[in-house]
Motif scaffolding. Structure first.
Motif, short mmCIF file in Angstrom:
data_model
loop_
_atom_site.label_atom_id
_atom_site.label_comp_id
_atom_site.label_asym_id
_atom_site.label_seq_id
_atom_site.Cartn_x
_atom_site.Cartn_y
_atom_site.Cartn_z
N ILE A 190 0.82 -1.23 0.00
CA ILE A 190 0.00 0.00 0.00
C ILE A 190 0.85 1.28 0.00
CG2 ILE A 190 -1.60 1.37 1.45
CD1 ILE A 190 -3.07 -0.68 -0.18
N ALA A 221 -2.65 5.42 -6.41
CA ALA A 221 -4.02 5.48 -5.87
C ALA A 221 -4.92 4.43 -6.51
CB ALA A 221 -4.60 6.87 -6.06
N GLU A 222 -4.85 4.30 -7.84
CA GLU A 222 -5.74 3.33 -8.51
C GLU A 222 -5.35 1.90 -8.17
OE1 GLU A 222 -2.48 4.50 -11.38
OE2 GLU A 222 -3.90 5.64 -10.19
N GLU A 223 -4.07 1.64 -7.97
CA GLU A 223 -3.62 0.30 -7.57
C GLU A 223 -4.11 -0.02 -6.16
OE1 GLU A 223 0.61 -0.05 -9.97
OE2 GLU A 223 0.56 1.00 -8.06
N ARG A 224 -4.01 0.95 -5.28
CA ARG A 224 -4.46 0.78 -3.90
C ARG A 224 -5.95 0.46 -3.86
NH1 ARG A 224 -3.37 5.82 -1.74
NH2 ARG A 224 -1.21 5.16 -1.83
N THR A 225 -6.72 1.23 -4.60
CA THR A 225 -8.17 1.01 -4.64
C THR A 225 -8.50 -0.38 -5.19
OG1 THR A 225 -8.53 3.38 -4.95
CG2 THR A 225 -10.34 1.92 -5.55
N ALA A 226 -7.82 -0.77 -6.27
CA ALA A 226 -8.08 -2.07 -6.89
C ALA A 226 -7.71 -3.22 -5.95
CB ALA A 226 -7.32 -2.19 -8.19
N GLU A 256 -7.50 -3.18 -2.64
CA GLU A 256 -8.42 -3.22 -1.51
C GLU A 256 -9.76 -3.82 -1.91
OE1 GLU A 256 -8.23 0.88 -0.32
OE2 GLU A 256 -6.55 0.52 1.05
N ALA A 257 -10.25 -3.47 -3.10
CA ALA A 257 -11.52 -4.02 -3.59
C ALA A 257 -11.41 -5.52 -3.82
CB ALA A 257 -11.95 -3.31 -4.87
#
Length: 76
Positions: free
Chosen positions: A20, A25-30, A32-33
């Motif tokens: 993390i 940001a987009e990698e983190r969101t993906a 976590e999802a």
């Protein structure tokens, strides 16, 4: 099977947690999802699917973490 499934998702969660700070940001969101989906599937789905997904997620997290140790090209 539930214990194996839970252990698999915990391993992926540890890998995601380590990646993390180095993720975009987009990698983190993906990530976590995906982790949330794996945890849901562990409780309500097929443990074999969860094991494959957790392995892929941990591998992605490892690549992100490893990328942090490489020098970035200079931007102009």
């Amino acid at each position: 099977m539930t214990e194996i499934c839970t252990a698999t998702t915990l391993g992926a969660a540890e890998a995601v947690e380590a990646a993390i700070p180095h993720a975009r940001a987009e990698e983190r969101t993906a990530m976590e999802a995906q982790l949330i989906q794996l945890q849901h599937n562990c409780a309500h789905g097929d443990p074999a699917v969860v094991a494959r997904g957790a392995t892929r997620l941990a591998r992605l997290a490892g690549r992100i973490e490893a990328r942090a140790n490489q020098p970035r090209p200079a931007s102009l």
